[in-house]
Structure formats: structure tokens, C-alpha cells
Write an enzyme that holds these catalytic residues in place. Sequence first.
Site: not given
Lengths: 284, 284
Positions: B153, B215, B244
Site C-alpha cells: 500500500d 485507496k 479500498k
Amino acid sequence: MSDPKELDALVEAIAARVRERMQQETVPPLPGVRGTWNDQSSLKRWTQNVVSRVGSDGTVGKESEGLARMIDHTMLKPDATRADIERVCREAVEYGFASVCINTTWLPLAVQMLRGSRTMAICVVGFPLGAAVTTAKAAETREAIRLGAEEIDMVVNIGALKSGDHDLVLNDIRAVVKAAQGRPVKVILETKMLSREEKIAACALSKAAGAAFVKTSTGFGGGGATAEDIALMRQVVGPDLGVKASGGVRSAEDAASMIKAGATRLGASASIAIVTGGQGKGAY
Amino acid sequence: MSDPKELDALVEAIAARVRERMQQETVPPLPGVRGTWNDQSSLKRWTQNVVSRVGSDGTVGKESEGLARMIDHTMLKPDATRADIERVCREAVEYGFASVCINTTWLPLAVQMLRGSRTMAICVVGFPLGAAVTTAKAAETREAIRLGAEEIDMVVNIGALKSGDHDLVLNDIRAVVKAAQGRPVKVILETKMLSREEKIAACALSKAAGAAFVKTSTGFGGGGATAEDIALMRQVVGPDLGVKASGGVRSAEDAASMIKAGATRLGASASIAIVTGGQGKGAY
């Protein structure tokens, strides 16, 4: 732990462990590098003059030049744009700040803009959480040095420190010191998150690992520099290391209070307010 | 920019620039990796069941297992200790969360604790500011993969995005995708800091660079996931990428709202509250 003897005993215990661990390895000595980190004479002069004078007429007069040379003019916001960095670099040259302190993505721009000036381009590493794995911190440091950074402000591994894993904390700092190839490394403790014992351990480990400075705060973790923390950090590292006050230093009064407590460098975004007698805003 | 045609035109303009730039280079396809990032069928089933049911008896019943498989159980606080990480890993295995999402310093511990389970160890890179230089982000990613991370991430270069430097943003993501060697890369936009146009550009660039997910938030930059942002991100990246939702997802209701808007993964520290029908606390 208010007894100085207890403090000495704790520092000595940590130092003994560190010496044992480093028997076969030596930390390289810091070469003479451009910068003001160990310029105690101009510092003392400034402190003596300013601490008594500041606030009478709202400015710090001629001594502001000496003060400017102690300030890392700082811009670490993630949404800082190219225009923001350019402005900070111009300000730093104009006011004669020690450095511009930025994230590594802006190093090429800052190095280019500061070329030929007395102002250094310095950067943060493993910032602001300090929770990147050691090899990643070292790689970021190597790349920063390659790009022209003259000092490295790294964040200590706070979680390891709080878990009592002093070996990891020490080796983490040593890896960055090694990757910095002689450039001064500052270790940010994020004091707000630490107990008194953890602050002491972090200072002792930083010194043992070859850091040039200990530094209070990232500006992102809540809290900031306090005179009490600066005094404690100075007490542990002794006279040979620098101590940098960062986080919430926004006025000449703040600066004077930190220097009086033992700080030799200040990190601030309100740097211009500090040297012109104003009052800055923001967390850093 | 509420006209869908304008949105399409902007995305297409960005895509055209990206295609031009990538004529000689190809982004490696994502191989089949362990994980739930593209499991649309169980997702739809869960959403249909839960969105209508949740809140009637305060729990989400059997469907909570499907929900757990969508959650990255997250512990990113800089002062998290070894004991905290161990607890989070145990919880993740017990509840069947998709992964444990941690800082890279804790990867060796998490990989060891999760071995043999269905739960992945995943980590953040360039976190949370996204302002580390590209080579440092790539080095951190390589090291994370070496240590066993199954997903990465990363934080987008927010400052470059806001400066209109789309080339840098694209190449930054591509370098991390390459360093991840086929493991899925999520690009954290930090939506709170971005305009609508910047969110759209970041999604288009992430997709073009070979990211597996976009995300919303780091949990450190203020703000968090909103259904409106999730819907926009889903609209831009289309059905092939994951989306996300992270930051402020604290209850089954929050989860259902995000999934309804188009989220396929949730990042949360209140993961247990989410699957047991409670209400969590904290910023992430």
C-alpha cells in the site's frame, strides 16, 4: 529518576551494552562539514544577547542573523507544491537560514535552488513514523546523499524503543549514519510518545550510534519541543552533540527558551516570524 | 465537472498521455496471487445480504466471514509495540481477515506469525506522506517483498500531483509496481487533500501505471473514506481494479455503505467491531 546519579547509571548501562556490541566495529568520526551544528561560540553570544533582550521592542535586532544560522527552515507538508518549495528556498537564502528541511522528493529542486548560497538542503528519512525497516531507511539515506542532502533527519524506531529492543534501535541509527557517509545525522525522538526513561535511552543510543544531533519532534505526532525535554536531552548527550528543538517553535521567545535549555538548532516553519519578532502559526 | 462526459474526456486525455509515454515499455500483468482483491462474487453476495440486514439485531451473522475476508486488519501507529503487532496477527487469524497491514519494520514478525494461515502480511510504503523520492519508495518495496509482504500500500506523491506533474506521479507508481514483482500494489490517494480533478487524475494514473487498487486515506492526514469518493474512484478505474476504503471505517454500517458505493477492500483497525456488529474508535 530525578536523581542525577540514577540517570548516570542508566546511561552508563546502555553505553556499556553498546560498547560491548561494537567491539569489532567502529563508528566513523564526523568529518568537517559545512554547517552550524557545532558552532558553540556564535551560539552562546546570541543566546546571551537575545535571552535578555527579546520582547522589549518585539524584534531581536542584529543578533537575528546569528539566530537565522541556527534555523532549519522547514516544509514537510505532504501537499506542499513545487511553488511552496521554491518559496521556502528563496526565503532561506534571503534570511540566511542554516538549511531548508524538506521531504526527499524535493531534494533535486532544493539543491539546485540553494547552489552557491550558505543555506544547506537537508531532508527527513523514515518520516514521520520511524517505522520503516532499517534497510529502507538506509536506502533512502543513500539516495538523499546522492541527490545532495547535507544533513539527514531520521526518525528513531519508536515501536522498537518502546518494546525495549535497544539493539534494533542502535543498529537502525548506525545504518543511517553509515549510509550518510559522514554527513551529520539527527535522530528525531518524537518525545511526546516517549517516557522519560525512553527519552534517555534514545539519546544514549543515538550518541553511541554516531549521530550528530538528537531532535525532539516530527511535528506530525502531536506535541513539540519543551524546554524540559531539551534540558534532559542535553544532559544525556553532553556537550559534543547537537540538540535540535522542533515542533511548536514559533516566536523569538520560543527560540530563546529552547536555546537557553540547551538547543543548538531549531526546526521551524515560522522561521521568518522568529527572526523578525513575529508570531508564527502551524504545528511545526 | 458533474457531467460524465467531461469526466470521460479528462480520463481519456490523461490515458492518452500515459499511452504515449509507455509505447516502448510495458507494465507487467498481475499474476494470480493469493488474496481476495478480485473476488467479486463473494463480495456481491455479502453486500446484497448485509446492506439490507445490518442493524436489525446488531450483528451481521454468517456473512461476517465473507466480510472478514475483505478487511485489512491495520496497525500503523508509530508507537505500536511488538506485543501490539502480535495481538493484531492473532486477531487476524482468529477472525479470518484478509491481511494484517503494518509498517515494514514489523514484516518479519508478522510473516512468521501468519505462516500457514489464510491471512496475508501486507505493508505500507512511503507512508504516510508519499513524499519520499521514487527510488526510496522502490527500495522500500523491494525490501518488503524480500521480507514476505504479499501486497504493497503506497502513498501517491501528493505534492507532485498538486503541482500538475503527472509524469512524476505515474513513474513513481510504476517504479513501485515494478519493484513489487507482481504483487498487488494499492495507491493511497489521501482524498482529503485532493480536489475532485486531482482524485480523478490520481485514479487514472494509478490504473495506467499497473496498480491493482486505489485507496482513499492513510488515516494520518485528517479525513477518511466517504461513499462519494469511493463511487468516484470506482467510476474512474472501472470494474477491473480494486477500490479500498480506509480511514474512519468503524462499524458494519460503515462497511456496508463503502461496499455499496463500490469498495472491494476495507482498511480498519476496528475490524473486530465491524464483523461483530460493534462500534470502533480511532482515526483508522
